[in-house]
Design a protein around this motif. Sequence first.
Motif, mmCIF file in Angstrom:
data_model
loop_
_atom_site.group_PDB
_atom_site.id
_atom_site.type_symbol
_atom_site.label_atom_id
_atom_site.label_comp_id
_atom_site.label_asym_id
_atom_site.label_seq_id
_atom_site.Cartn_x
_atom_site.Cartn_y
_atom_site.Cartn_z
ATOM 1 N N GLU A 198 -23.850 -38.950 36.551
ATOM 2 C CA GLU A 198 -23.243 -39.115 35.232
ATOM 3 C C GLU A 198 -22.884 -37.786 34.575
ATOM 4 O OE1 GLU A 198 -26.213 -42.453 35.938
ATOM 5 O OE2 GLU A 198 -26.162 -40.280 36.176
ATOM 6 N N VAL A 199 -23.417 -36.667 35.077
ATOM 7 C CA VAL A 199 -23.128 -35.363 34.485
ATOM 8 C C VAL A 199 -22.314 -34.532 35.465
ATOM 9 C CG1 VAL A 199 -25.268 -35.448 33.153
ATOM 10 C CG2 VAL A 199 -25.236 -34.268 35.353
ATOM 11 N N ALA A 200 -21.774 -33.424 34.980
ATOM 12 C CA ALA A 200 -20.977 -32.545 35.833
ATOM 13 C C ALA A 200 -21.855 -31.935 36.919
ATOM 14 C CB ALA A 200 -20.336 -31.435 34.987
ATOM 15 N N LEU A 201 -21.207 -31.543 38.007
ATOM 16 C CA LEU A 201 -21.933 -30.977 39.136
ATOM 17 C C LEU A 201 -22.683 -29.712 38.729
ATOM 18 C CD1 LEU A 201 -22.509 -31.313 42.159
ATOM 19 C CD2 LEU A 201 -20.490 -29.907 42.621
ATOM 20 N N GLU A 202 -22.041 -28.896 37.900
ATOM 21 C CA GLU A 202 -22.685 -27.661 37.436
ATOM 22 C C GLU A 202 -23.954 -27.960 36.651
ATOM 23 O OE1 GLU A 202 -21.746 -23.834 34.489
ATOM 24 O OE2 GLU A 202 -20.180 -25.309 34.935
ATOM 25 N N THR A 203 -23.896 -29.009 35.816
ATOM 26 C CA THR A 203 -25.077 -29.389 35.037
ATOM 27 C C THR A 203 -26.195 -29.879 35.947
ATOM 28 O OG1 THR A 203 -23.632 -30.014 33.194
ATOM 29 C CG2 THR A 203 -25.897 -30.826 33.139
ATOM 30 N N SER A 204 -25.835 -30.646 36.964
ATOM 31 C CA SER A 204 -26.856 -31.138 37.896
ATOM 32 C C SER A 204 -27.509 -29.984 38.657
ATOM 33 C CB SER A 204 -26.246 -32.148 38.865
ATOM 34 O OG SER A 204 -25.387 -31.526 39.791
ATOM 35 N N PHE A 250 -17.992 -30.616 28.047
ATOM 36 C CA PHE A 250 -18.960 -29.917 27.209
ATOM 37 C C PHE A 250 -20.378 -30.260 27.646
ATOM 38 C CE2 PHE A 250 -21.713 -29.890 23.411
ATOM 39 C CZ PHE A 250 -21.638 -28.528 23.098
ATOM 40 N N ALA A 251 -21.211 -29.245 27.783
ATOM 41 C CA ALA A 251 -22.585 -29.470 28.229
ATOM 42 C C ALA A 251 -23.554 -28.629 27.409
ATOM 43 C CB ALA A 251 -22.733 -29.133 29.711
ATOM 44 N N LEU A 252 -24.714 -29.219 27.145
ATOM 45 C CA LEU A 252 -25.822 -28.511 26.514
ATOM 46 C C LEU A 252 -27.006 -28.553 27.459
ATOM 47 C CD1 LEU A 252 -25.886 -29.714 22.779
ATOM 48 C CD2 LEU A 252 -25.354 -27.420 23.610
ATOM 49 N N LYS A 253 -27.791 -27.483 27.452
ATOM 50 C CA LYS A 253 -28.963 -27.421 28.324
ATOM 51 C C LYS A 253 -30.135 -26.846 27.542
ATOM 52 C CE LYS A 253 -25.843 -26.103 32.121
ATOM 53 N NZ LYS A 253 -24.713 -25.632 31.303
ATOM 54 N N GLY A 254 -31.332 -27.221 27.994
ATOM 55 C CA GLY A 254 -32.534 -26.650 27.403
ATOM 56 C C GLY A 254 -32.952 -27.332 26.115
ATOM 57 N N PHE A 255 -33.438 -26.535 25.163
ATOM 58 C CA PHE A 255 -33.983 -27.094 23.926
ATOM 59 C C PHE A 255 -32.938 -27.814 23.072
ATOM 60 C CE2 PHE A 255 -35.259 -26.956 19.489
ATOM 61 C CZ PHE A 255 -36.548 -27.481 19.554
#
Length: 514
Positions: A211-217, A376-381
Motif C-alpha cells: 500500500e506504500v511506495a517502494l522507497e517507504t517500504s 508524499f510520505a512521512l516517517k518516524g515520529f
Amino acid sequence: MPKILIVGGGYAGFYTAWKLEKWLRKGEADVTVVDPLPYMTYQPFLPEVAAGSIEPRHAVVALRRHLKRTNVVTAKVTKVDHASKTATITPEVGEAWEMEYDQIVMTAGAVSRTFPIPGVADEAIGLKTIEEAQAIRDKLLTNFQKAANLEAGPERDRLLTVVVVGGGFAGIEIFAELRSFATDLLKNYPGLTIDDTSFHLVEAMGRIMPEVALETSHWVLKNLAERQAIVHLDTQLQSAVGGKIELSTGESFESDLIIWTAGVMANPVVRNTDFPLEARGRITVQPDLRIVTEEGTVVPDAWACGDVAATPDLTGAGVGGFCVPNAQHAVRMGKQLAKNITAVLRGENTQDYRHDNLGAVAGLGLGIGVFQSGKFALKGFPAWAAHRGYHGLAMPSWERKIRVVSGWANNAVLGRDIASLDNVTQPRAAFEEFASRPKPPAPAEPVAPTAADERPATAPEIGKAAGEPGPAYANPADGEKAAEPVAAEKAAPKRAPRKPAAKKPAAEPAPAAE
C-alpha cells in the motif's frame, strides 16, 4: 414497518445501523443487527492492544450501548433464503429460529485465510479479533516470565522467539509493535538482553506493505533491521509442526508464538445463501451496493458491503477493479449504504459509492510510524503522531475516543502495564485448587462378636455356608444329639426314608470338622 435485517455487526454493519438510526424517522423501519459478538472491534487498534498500548475493552464498541433504536441479536445467521426472505438465526444456547425480513444487508465481514501448511492450524494464532490480540499480549508477557527463570539454551530461545507470517499492513504493524513491546520489557528483566530475543517476519513476496511506495517500504525494512527484527522476503513457511519453523530457504528454528496475518477471506456464511458469488467467494454488488447477478440483474431488497462484498472501485485504484478489504472502505460503505436504504424507503434515488484513498498510515511501535499519500510520505515520529491522531478520531463515538486517548495519556506518564492475564483462559483453576470437597465415607467398623458367634461352628452350619444341600445335623463328634430338621426341610414334602449314616469312633475327627 418494513423490517431491515443486518447480518454482521462489524465496521460496515455497525455504521449502517448507526446511521440508519440517525436518518430514519421514528417508526419508519424496524432494524435488527445479528452478530455472534455483542460488540464491534476496531481492528486497526489490534496491534496496539497486543503491545499493551490500548486496553482490550477500549478497542471495541458495545452494540447495545450505541445502537439505541436497533434490535441487537447475539447469534449467528447460519442460512439466508432470499427467495422467501427468511434467515435462520442460531444462538449459542437454545433452538434456532426463522426470521422474516423485507430488506437484508450482508455485512458479515471476513475471517483469516490460511493454507494447508502443517502445524499452522494447531500452533498459530490470527489477528482478527480482540480476544486474539489480548492472547498475544499475555502470551508474550508469560513467555518472558518463564524465560527469566531459565538458563540460556533451546527452551529459553523458543520462549523468546516470535514469528509473524504475512508482510501486509496488519503483519508489519503487529511485528513492529511487538518488537517495541519486547524491547521495553527488557528493563524489567535484568537477566535478559535484546540478543536473547528473536523476531522473524515471513513474507512470500519480494516486498512488504504494497500500500506504500517502494522507497517507504525500504525505510521500514531498514528501521526494523536496526531494532534487530529479521524480515524474510521471497520466503514461504513450509511447516510449523510442534512450533518448529521450517522455511523455504532451508532455515529452521523453534517459536512459542506464531502469528498468522497472511490474508483474509469472506465470511463462509455467504455460502449458505442464495446470493450470487464471484470467484473469491464474495457477494457481487453494483456501485450503489445493491446485490446483482453475474448478468447485472439487481436482486430486489438485498444489499452488501465491506469485506464480504466485491464492490467496484470507481476510482480505478482498486486491485482487480474492486475496493480493497480495509476499515477505511468499510466505514464509508456503511454510511453510504444507510443513505441508500433510506432513499429507497422514501422512493428516492440511490448514489454510487466512491472513495478516493486518503493514504495509508501505520504505527510501528512507540514513536515510530509511516504515512503515505500519493508521492508524499512521512516517517518516524510525525507519521506515528498522524497514525494516532487519525485513528483516535476515527474511533466511533466520543465515549470510545475518550477511553482510548486517556489510555494513551496514562501510558505516556505511567508506562505500559506489563501484568499478564494468561490464566484468564482457566479462571476457575485457583478456586478449584483450594476448594473444599466432601470427605469420602468412612469404612464400616467391624461388629464385635457375641457369645453365640464365638462357639465352634457345627458341621451343618459349615455345610449351609458352603451351599451344600441336605438336613442340618449336629456334629457327632460333639456327642450331641441330632438337631431337629430346619424349618425349610419341615415344610418340604416327605421323602422315602433313608438309612442313617454309620457312626464313627469318637476319637476319629469328623470330615466336616477338618
